[in-house]
Write an enzyme that holds these catalytic residues in place. Structure first.
Site, PDB file in Angstrom:
ATOM      1  CG  ASN A 162      -2.198  -1.037   1.116  1.00 55.68           C
ATOM      2  OD1 ASN A 162      -3.131  -0.388   0.306  1.00 55.68           O
ATOM      3  ND2 ASN A 162      -2.084  -2.219   1.535  1.00 55.68           N
ATOM      4  CG  HIS A 210      24.356   4.206  11.624  1.00 56.61           C
ATOM      5  ND1 HIS A 210      25.369   4.378  10.864  1.00 56.61           N
ATOM      6  CD2 HIS A 210      23.405   4.842  10.709  1.00 56.61           C
ATOM      7  CE1 HIS A 210      25.433   5.028   9.785  1.00 56.61           C
ATOM      8  NE2 HIS A 210      23.750   5.056   9.669  1.00 56.61           N
TER       9      HIS A 210
END
Length: 218
Positions: A106, A136
């Site tokens: 969607n 990270h």
């Protein structure tokens, strides 16, 4: 995060770079002046940025069939038959995204293919969902990247604005509640919700439906 994650040196993006560099013979690369090698390197990473921008711009186009053509044949994304990708979706490294058949993505979904993302058949991913394969390490002194591929099985339903983090595998038939943050694997036919996502129920296992939802201008 689970323990399947790996360091930045193993990212698929870096592998792509070395694959491209391999087209130039090593003996010739060594003879190129430094400024030219630097220029070629910068050009490659600029192309990566432009590729992701092109994928995002494709999501703005109003015609579904034309968007799928660009995803498949220009951006090299594997998209199965009868799969629908609605407008305003975004992709990182689209060539690393594989989507099965009869799946519905969607609007405003973010799919990250930098470490590899596999989405199965008859999967419904609701608006605003983000699936990441790279992030990270906050404890790294140099803020190193870390990540791993994400695998999403068949007939999974992902609620609106859910977030799936790197290295996660979601088993067949599972349900991810709206707004959930999923840092760990989800067992088949398990319903999870919350932050972080935890099991709250089980889904029936005799699923036979086939998704076939698309919009001409959607």
């Amino acid at each position: 995060m689970n323990n399947k994650q790996v360091g930045a040196s193993s990212t698929k993006v870096v592998d792509d770079y070395y694959d491209v560099a391999a087209y130039v013979p090593s003996r010739l690369r060594r003879r190129l002046p430094f400024w030219l090698r630097r220029c070629l390197n910068q050009s490659y990473w600029l192309w990566c940025d432009f590729r992701d921008f092109l994928a995002e711009a494709t999501g703005w186009l109003p015609f579904h069939t034309f968007r799928l053509f660009l995803y498949r044949y220009v951006l090299r994304m594997h998209v199965g038959a009868h799969t629908s990708i609605h407008r305003c979706c975004r992709f990182y490294r689209p060539s690393g995204v594989q989507i099965g058949y009869h799946t519905v993505i969607n609007r405003n979904v973010l799919l990250d293919g930098r470490m590899g993302l596999q989405i199965g058949n008859n999967v419904s991913i609701s608006e605003g969902t983000a699936i990441f394969t790279l992030d990270h390490d906050p404890n790294s002194p140099t803020f190193e990247e870390r990540g791993a591929s994400v695998h999403i099985g068949d007939r999974i339903f992902v609620g609106a604005r859910a977030i799936i983090l790197p290295g996660v595998t979601i088993g067949e038939g599972a349900v991810i509640g709206a707004g959930a943050v999923v840092p760990h694997d989800v067992d088949p036919f398990t319903i999870v919700a919350g932050v972080p996502a935890k099991p709250i129920g089980q889904r029936r296992q005799d699923l036979v439906y086939t998704l076939n939802h698309r919009k001409l201008l959607g």
